[in-house]
Design an enzyme around this catalytic site. Structure first.
Site, mmCIF file in Angstrom:
data_model
loop_
_atom_site.group_PDB
_atom_site.id
_atom_site.type_symbol
_atom_site.label_atom_id
_atom_site.label_comp_id
_atom_site.label_asym_id
_atom_site.label_seq_id
_atom_site.Cartn_x
_atom_site.Cartn_y
_atom_site.Cartn_z
ATOM 1 N N ASP A 59 0.825 -1.210 0.000
ATOM 2 C CA ASP A 59 0.000 0.000 0.000
ATOM 3 C C ASP A 59 0.857 1.258 0.000
ATOM 4 O OD1 ASP A 59 -2.068 1.755 0.047
ATOM 5 O OD2 ASP A 59 -2.692 1.346 2.096
ATOM 6 N N ASP B 169 0.092 5.998 -7.303
ATOM 7 C CA ASP B 169 -0.353 4.930 -6.415
ATOM 8 C C ASP B 169 -0.285 3.593 -7.143
ATOM 9 O OD1 ASP B 169 -1.588 3.798 -4.085
ATOM 10 O OD2 ASP B 169 -3.494 3.761 -5.151
#
Ligand code: NAG
Ligand code: NAG
Ligand code: NAG
Ligand code: NAG
Ligand code: NAG
Ligand code: NAG
Ligand code: NAG
Ligand code: NAG
Ligand code: NAG
Length: 449
Positions: free
Chosen positions: A112, A328
């Protein structure tokens, strides 16, 4: 290790002894100059993934990935407005198989880049989701150590840590925007990547955990920019400091490649500075930061504009200080600020209108889909103009096949910050340099590297 009570001096002495032991142990395995640690990054939808659900069709997988994408962008947008501990976790797309403890135990973590803490479910488990590897039992690890409330490490968590008294353990609590949560003891232990052991890594030993987990993963590996993030912690053990990169391969079960059975090599994550991070084709853009602690986890970039062919659209609202886009790995689609997106979509439509029939159906929320059994090749040349770095996308980065007949733009509008998602990063070596505060991109065939 259950430590009901120790006097402070006993704790301090143990800390010194444990640290010495751990450091001498670590030096045997510490990376040598020029070594970069390489890990497989498992996409949840590859057959080798522990999360792979073989009863889904390829198109269900695509549609699920897009749903997760929408969930995740919504978390990013709300986390910008809300409190610092409003974290965004919403599944994520890649996993790594690492180990924790001595002797090492398997830890399958979700990668993450949108959060910091690394945590795993721990015994004794008061509330846990199902996981495939055995639960981590701190009592069985000789290098495990619980952090006290007075430790500097505990203070790094600020709002997410609480203490009943100075001599108590450092209890942390993380709640993600999607309802996922973990509560437990902030602790230290050795984390092993490939064959490299990194001692005294701060992690959350979670005794109460729940939320949107799929039953296989043990927790999350936070690779954000904050102080407790895995990459911030291990930088001292890496070649060239706080540097990681990844190279994502096209996903055969979810892509233009129609052949599910065709084995393809795994995506890779590298810890430590790669020599190739400054080759001729490498482009580099600054990482920007807000002064705002709420968002200092995120990797902000400044996207100045986007071109379709020779036509460039600039984002008049690009914010040079903070950045208008977050890069991301856990979001599939790329989300552009609305105005920029609208102009980009019009330019793509203009470029393809004579070759493909546009269909109104809009399963991606991308707003632009075409009817075609064949891939859009060659597509228009699309270039993302980051500050100082022009990233030229391939058709396979720009479009995503939704079903046997429909190909859509792999971009969507965002009402808040933009996201540079993983689909548009496939076949680039993407380097995150936290020391120099840059992100670099190098076109690479990730299946052969
Ligand atoms: C990478 O760079 C280091 C230091 O400059 C050098 O010692 C090493 O041989 C290089 N490795 C490769 C594969 O080029
Ligand atoms: C796999 O997909 C099927 C079909 O959608 C669903 O019913 C099932 O619950 C899924 N299994 C898991 C473990 O997610
Ligand atoms: C993770 O790695 C361990 C040790 O190498 C291995 O035994 C295990 O099968 C791996 N698990 C998965 C799901 O890849
Ligand atoms: C903890 O220690 C700090 C300074 O060491 C002190 O200011 C504080 O009052 C103590 N808190 C408790 C709950 O004992
Ligand atoms: C799919 O891959 C298999 C094994 O590599 C190969 O035998 C087969 O011909 C491929 N099918 C298509 C349609 O490419
Ligand atoms: C660029 O813009 C011009 C004028 O609007 C238009 O005629 C042309 O088709 C555009 N080219 C592309 C590749 O979109
Ligand atoms: C895309 O760019 C390449 C060179 O970068 C050029 O050769 C090619 O003609 C361009 N394609 C289109 C459709 O403009
Ligand atoms: C990173 O920064 C260091 C020192 O600030 C510098 O020596 C090095 O060349 C930089 N590396 C890259 C790839 O920019
Ligand atoms: C939040 C939490 O689970 N804290 C635990 C930390 O560890 C001590 C004992 O080691 C437990 O008593 C706490 O409940």
């Amino acid at each position: 290790m259950a430590t009901p009570y120790h006097s402070l001096s006993t704790i301090a002495t143990s800390i010194v002894i444990i640290s010495l032991l751990v450091i001498s142990h670590a030096q045997d395995n510490a990376p040598h100059h020029g070594d970069v640690i390489s890990l497989n990054m498992i996409h949840r939808d590859t057959p080798s993934s522990p999360l792979y659900n073989s009863s889904l069709t390829k198109w269900q997988r695509v549609s699920n990935a897009l749903r997760r994408s929408r969930d995740r962008i919504n978390r990013f947008i709300s986390s910008e407005d809300e409190s610092p501990d409003h974290l965004i976790y919403s599944q994520g797309e890649y996993l790594v198989n690492i180990s924790i403890g001595t002797p090492p135990r398997t830890f399958i973590g979700i990668v993450d880049t949108g959060s910091d803490l690394i945590w795993t479910q721990c015994m004794p488990c008061r509330e846990c989701f199902e996981q495939n590897p055995p639960l981590f039992d701190p009592a069985s690890s000789s290098t495990y150590r619980e952090l006290s409330c007075m430790s500097n490490e505990c203070h790094l968590l600020s709002g997410a840590a609480s203490c009943s008294s100075n001599s108590s353990s450092c209890d942390y609590q993380y709640s993600y925007g999607d309802g996922s949560h973990t509560t437990g003891n902030l602790s230290l232990d050795t984390v092993t990547l490939d064959s490299t052991s990194i001692p005294n890594t701060i992690f959350g030993c979670g005794h109460h955990n729940g939320g949107v987990f799929s039953g296989i993963e043990s927790g999350i590996v936070g690779l954000g920019r904050g102080a407790v993030s895995f990459i911030s912690q291990i930088g001292a053990y890496l070649v060239g400091g706080k540097y990681f990169s990844y190279c994502l391969v096209p996903n055969p079960t979810m892509s233009f490649l129609s052949n599910n059975s065709n084995p393809i090599s795994s995506s890779k994550m590298y810890f430590g500075r790669l020599n190739t991070s400054s080759g001729p084709e490498v482009v580099t853009t600054p990482l920007l930061s807000t002064g705002d602690s709420a968002t200092q986890t995120f990797y902000y970039l400044e996207l100045q504009g986007i071109s379709v062919g020779d036509n460039i659209t600039l984002d008049a609202d690009a914010k040079a200080v903070k950045g208008n886009m977050i890069i991301d790995s856990g979001t599939t689609l790329t989300y552009l600020p609305e105005l920029l997106y609208d102009r980009f979509k019009s330019a793509i439509r203009e470029a393809l209108k004579d070759r493909y029939l546009e269909v109104k159906q809009d399963p991606t929320g991308s707003g632009l889909c075409f009817l075609t059994k064949y891939d859009i090749l060659p597509g228009p040349n699309v270039t993302l103009h980051f500050n100082g770095a022009d990233v030229k996308l391939k058709s396979t980065n720009t479009f995503i096949r939704m079903d046997d007949e429909t190909v859509c733009l792999a971009f969507s509008p965002s009402s808040g910050v933009g996201i540079y998602g993983n689909w548009a990063q496939i076949n680039y070596l993407v380097g995150y340099d936290l020391d120099n505060k840059t992100v670099s991109f190098q076109p690479t065939d990730c299946t052969t590297s």
